[in-house]
Design an enzyme around this catalytic site. Structure first.
Site, PDB file in Angstrom:
ATOM      1  N   ASP A  69       0.702  -1.198   0.178  1.00 21.90           N
ATOM      2  CA  ASP A  69      -0.046  -0.054  -0.030  1.00 21.90           C
ATOM      3  C   ASP A  69       0.639   1.243  -0.127  1.00 21.90           C
ATOM      4  O   ASP A  69       1.945   1.153   0.346  1.00 21.90           O
ATOM      5  CB  ASP A  69      -1.078   0.100   1.392  1.00 21.90           C
ATOM      6  CG  ASP A  69      -0.292   0.035   2.478  1.00 21.90           C
ATOM      7  OD1 ASP A  69       0.867  -1.091   2.445  1.00 21.90           O
ATOM      8  OD2 ASP A  69      -0.657   0.271   3.401  1.00 21.90           O
ATOM      9  N   GLU A 127      -0.563  -2.057   5.312  1.00 17.09           N
ATOM     10  CA  GLU A 127       0.092  -2.019   6.533  1.00 17.09           C
ATOM     11  C   GLU A 127       0.125  -0.696   7.020  1.00 17.09           C
ATOM     12  O   GLU A 127       0.173  -0.641   8.241  1.00 17.09           O
ATOM     13  CB  GLU A 127       1.706  -2.239   5.910  1.00 17.09           C
ATOM     14  CG  GLU A 127       2.632  -2.157   7.185  1.00 17.09           C
ATOM     15  CD  GLU A 127       3.006  -0.904   7.543  1.00 17.09           C
ATOM     16  OE1 GLU A 127       3.465  -0.704   8.649  1.00 17.09           O
ATOM     17  OE2 GLU A 127       3.231  -0.037   6.669  1.00 17.09           O
TER      18      GLU A 127
END
Length: 387
Positions: A69, A127
């Protein structure tokens, strides 16, 4: 293969996606993995990917993890592959992590006849945003049967060519809180007719700092940071309430459990003394990242075997948070750093900065570390079982 890894990293950097929205990213990873052949590729969650490589001989199950991400940051770099998504940027190296693990998978597929047991490649979503994608992947069974797990992080403050390790506690728990202090609003010229929420809130912020300085062991790593203080609408009105938000971090689980109790004691005392009330919402986030001694020793031996003693950097813990800890709750594991900073190339900006980037030579280091760590672990496990 180095050029493949660089090309993948640049593509991912151009097309960043935020936590829980990694739809195109995960599809790119899925299709790239399928193109290698020899892998069982699946989707544990909507925006994560897992691939399994089964060796020709029985052996342990080793998991390797990369996060995918990006962050809500407008990129300010000027190189040719900057983000094409406005307000979204890979400002923490996750594009590099994903490319490294793709390169690792491709390399290990080519070495399949030498693989014992199973290698599991975990391409994790989210995350950066609690509750995090690691726990979702665990709940989906991605860690079932895993004997050891390894993860890497490209690290801007570590010079290119270095590999950083930490034995034991490495990164902190990452908790957050929201506090509403309710007073009684009124005219700023008549403060005696109010319960000044700003004055009370200011004292709360000051007294919260005493928790770290006077209520916890100075040898324990603990951080309590107030990061938001929101109140009022104009210059001549004392507001009814204030909102205070922040984060609490520690490397010690018992200290972690005590901190919200200590916070509430301070908040309760200050607000009651001034006739105000409060509402405290405390959220436990990621666990501390605690590296297992055996797996960390394997990483250290791998650095010494394939690089040199000069490449190894035994680092201190830091108070950043990482949900790799969710995988470590399921199996022994080690999270380690790959040096990605290079002052000579102007690669000097910290993580989460709009001009963050990495020295792409670090990608090769990451692939080598993952591949060799797998074989070192399997060899050590085989020796242990035969002894």
């Amino acid at each position: 293969m180095k050029q493949d890894v660089i090309r993948w990293r640049r593509y991912l950097h151009q097309h960043p996606e935020l936590s829980f929205h990694e739809h195109k990213t995960s599809q790119f990873v899925y299709e790239t993995l399928q193109s290698f052949g020899g892998l069982d590729v699946s989707r544990p969650t909507a925006t994560s990917v897992m691939a399994r490589l089964i060796g020709r001989e029985p052996g342990p199950v080793v998991a390797l993890r990369a996060d995918m991400d990006a962050l809500p940051i407008q990129e300010e770099n000027t190189f040719a592959f900057t983000s094409q998504n406005k307000g979204v940027m890979h400002a923490c190296g996750h594009d590099g992590h994903t490319a490294i693990l793709l390169g690792t998978a491709k390399a290990l597929v080519r070495l399949q006849e030498h693989v014992q047991g199973e290698i599991r490649f975990l391409f994790q979503h989210a995350e950066e945003t609690w509750p995090g994608g690691a726990q979702e992947m665990v709940q989906a069974g991605a860690m079932d049967g895993v004997d050891a797990v390894f993860g890497i992080h490209l690290w801007a403050s570590l010079d290119i060519g270095k590999v950083g390790i930490v034995y034991g506690p490495m990164m902190a728990s990452m908790d957050k809180f929201t506090l509403i202090i309710q007073g009684k609003g009124g005219h700023a010229a008549l403060p005696h007719q109010t319960i000044d929420s700003i004055a009370v809130g200011s004292q709360v912020v000051t007294n919260l700092q005493h928790i770290v300085s006077r209520n916890t062991d100075p040898l324990e790593h603990t951080v309590l940071s107030v990061t938001q203080f929101v109140a009022g609408t104009t210059f001549n009105v004392i507001p009814d309430s204030v909102q205070i938000r922040g984060t609490v971090r520690t490397l010690n689980q018992s200290v972690r459990q005590s901190l919200p109790v200590l916070m509430e004691r301070v908040i309760k005392g200050v607000t009651e003394a001034h006739g105000a009330t409060y509402d405290l919402q405390y959220v436990f986030g990621y666990h501390p990242v605690v590296n297992h001694e055996q797996t960390t020793r394997i990483v250290e031996e791998t650095v010494l075997d394939i690089f040199s003693e000069e490449a190894l950097d035994k680092m201190k813990p830091n108070m950043a948070g990482e949900d790799f800890s969710a995988f470590q709750q399921e199996a022994p594991g080690t999270f380690f750093y790959i040096g990605a900073g290079n002052k000579e190339k102007g690669i000097i900006y910290p993580h989460h900065h709009p001009r963050f980037t990495v020295d792409e030579d670090a990608l090769e280091t990451g692939v080598k570390m993952f591949v060799h760590t797998v074989f070192t672990f399997v060899e050590k496990e085989s020796q242990r079982l035969h002894n």
